[in-house]
Scaffold this active site. Structure first.
Site, PDB file in Angstrom:
ATOM      1  CE  LYS A 274     -60.615  81.015  81.462  1.00 16.77           C
ATOM      2  NZ  LYS A 274     -61.039  79.730  80.899  1.00 16.77           N
ATOM      3  NE  ARG A 348     -54.862  71.015  81.974  1.00 19.97           N
ATOM      4  CZ  ARG A 348     -55.695  70.543  81.055  1.00 19.97           C
ATOM      5  NH1 ARG A 348     -55.278  69.675  80.159  1.00 19.97           N
ATOM      6  NH2 ARG A 348     -56.952  70.928  81.031  1.00 19.97           N
TER       7      ARG A 348
END
Ligand code: BES
Ligand code: MN
Ligand code: ZN
Length: 512
Positions: A274, A348
């Site tokens: 990120k 996920r």
């Protein structure tokens, strides 16, 4: 912080401050009117002078030097016709925040006349709001520049139903403490709140509340076939933990609700790293996990007739020499293979095995909660969480249970298109589906791991923590989804009366 009932009349209470409610568009009544009359109309004067606009949580303070209550804080409940019991949490929170920061240690607080007939719900909201109102973010300051001195809130019983008020106080206290626990776990920085520490906190909650607990270490998770979960942990020096807590409220039933929470204790993005800006917020990436651990403490106290299991796959998502690389293929517990396109879509991956494990334990209903997608913040901002389901009746029950709590959930659709977007050329699935509908392709991915079990996915990326404070709440972690999950559990147990709508009333009777 202690919340209790007082049988003293408002005008005779010996306390640090008396808190009374009013509506912005009606004349003072009840305790506010009684005290205002006694003080020669000072509250009415302040309101007539438009010192405040009268929005929910706004207040005026008057000193009552010769009275046993020393000060009166009149707090607005907003417009009368728009009143909802959940506003009482904000009412109490505003009072406790304002007065507690001014070193007031004890207050007595009055309910509005609307509490008549729904005492339990109203007392629950008042207690919850008072307890969550004292929470401050200055946990690591040597000399905190903001601290809340409040230690006791007494609810004025008046001629309201005492037993119902007591029932509400017990429930609201359990809920408020659970919300604050979730907030403390979430705000604790990632160097301290490691997966190991999160598991220790869960063990503590279990021991204090008589819950079963099982923490799977890496070796056991590996034997269970949790290749998707463990792929996220590969880059981290911190060992992953797979936390399982169980409450058996209805041992003769086969029904089992599973609450699965994302427990990423820090999300750097991994190899798909990120940008630096606001990366520090990624300590909050275990908010879903914190919420399901915390709600178990409230469930254990409220004792609904239902079996509930909380499942929290916990790990850091770090880059490193052993980290999973884009293009790697991993295998989840149910045998499905996943091509990891972007290591930053890690939530996920851990939830996939969390959902498989819920299935293995025999869950008959599943709810997962996760700070899953930035796309959710783009879609709904910080105003609401997203809900996605494979079962319309189940989500309808959830939304009905959640609505009165004050936490907001907005249902978003499922279409097969989203599942198609998650198909890989080389494996069964890939972990990203491109920019369009990022929240819904993520949900479609999760759906592959729940089979036919009724399931709701909650994306709390925009609501788990806030950058702004409000009169009733410090900035930072909010405790979402603890309130809604407790209400859902009560609703499934057929005991929704306190949390959802008052003394045995159905939620349809509420003007919301
Ligand atoms: N934890 C983030 C989602 C998030 C972002 C939560 C901002 C709160 C605030 C999640 O793991 C993530 O990085 N998601 C990616 C998915 C993408 C790579 C498909 C995202 O949303 O950008
Ligand atoms: Mn991520
Ligand atoms: Zn994440």
């Amino acid at each position: 912080m202690q919340v209790r009932l007082t049988h003293d009349a408002a005008g005779h209470i010996q306390t640090g401050a008396l808190v009374v409610p009013f509506f912005s568009d009606t004349a003072l009544d009840g305790a506010a009117k009684e005290i205002d009359d006694k003080l020669g109309g000072v509250i009415a004067d302040a309101l007539a002078a438009k010192e405040i606009q009268g929005r929910l949580g706004e207040h005026v303070l008057v000193y009552a030097k010769d009275e046993p209550y020393h000060r009166v804080l009149a707090v607005s409940l907003g417009e009368c016709a728009r009143f909802e019991p959940s506003f009482l949490a904000r009412y109490a929170g505003s009072a406790v925040r304002f007065l507690g920061r001014r070193n007031v240690e004890q207050i007595a607080i009055a309910l509005p006349s609307q509490a008549q007939g729904r005492e339990a719900a109203c007392a629950s909201f008042l207690s919850e709001g008072a307890i969550t109102g004292v929470f401050e973010t200055t946990l690591y300051q040597e000399k905190p520049d903001r601290r809340n001195a409040m230690t006791e809130v007494a609810i004025i019983a008046g001629d309201l139903n005492q037993a119902e008020l007591e029932r509400g106080i017990a429930r609201g206290t359990a809920l408020g403490n659970a919300v604050n626990l979730a907030r403390r776990l979430a705000i604790t920085p990632a160097n301290l709140m490691t997966p190991t520490r999160l598991a220790e906190e869960a063990v503590k909650v279990a021991e204090q509340n008589g819950l079963e607990i099982d923490v799977l270490d890496e070796a056991r998770a590996s034997r269970e076939g949790m290749g998707s979960f463990l792929s996220v942990a590969r880059g981290s020096a911190q060992p992953p933990k797979f936390i399982v807590m169980r409450y058996n409220g209805d041992p003769s039933s086969k029904e089992l609700l599973a609450l699965v929470g994302k427990g990423i204790t820090f999300d750097t993005g991994g190899i798909s790293i990120k940008p630096a800006e606001r990366m520090e917020d990624m300590k909050y990436d275990m908010s879903g996990g914190a919420g399901v651990i915390a709600v178990m403490s409230a469930i254990a106290k409220v004792k609904p007739k239902l079996n509930v299991v909380a499942i929290v796959p916990a790990t850091e998502n770090m880059p490193g020499g052993k980290a999973t690389k884009p293009g790697d293929i991993v295998t989840a517990m149910n045998g499905k293979t996943i091509e990891v396109i972007n290591t930053d879509a890690e939530g996920r991956l851990i939830l996939a095995d969390g959902l498989c494990y819920a299935n293995k334990l025999g869950a008959t209903k599943v709810v997962d909660a996760a700070t899953l997608t930035g796309a959710c913040v783009i879609a709904l901002g910080h105003a609401s969480s997203a809900a996605v389901t494979n079962d319309e009746a189940f989500v309808a029950q959830f939304l009905a249970a959640a609505k009165p709590t004050g936490e907001r959930y907005w249902q978003m659709p499922y279409y097969e298109d989203y599942t198609n977007a998650m198909k890989s050329d080389i494996a069964d699935l890939k972990n990203t589906g491109g920019r369009p509908a990022g929240t819904l392709t993520a949900a479609a991915f999760l759906r592959e791991f729940v089979d036919k079990t009724p399931w709701i996915h909650l994306d709390i990326a925009g609501t788990a923590y806030l950058e702004n404070e409000s009169p009733w709440q410090a900035k930072g972690p909010t405790g979402t989804p603890v309130r809604a999950l407790l209400s859902l559990v009560e609703s499934l147990a057929g005991q929704a009366d306190v949390g959802v709508s008052g003394n045995g009333a159905r939620s349809a009777e509420l003007k919301v």
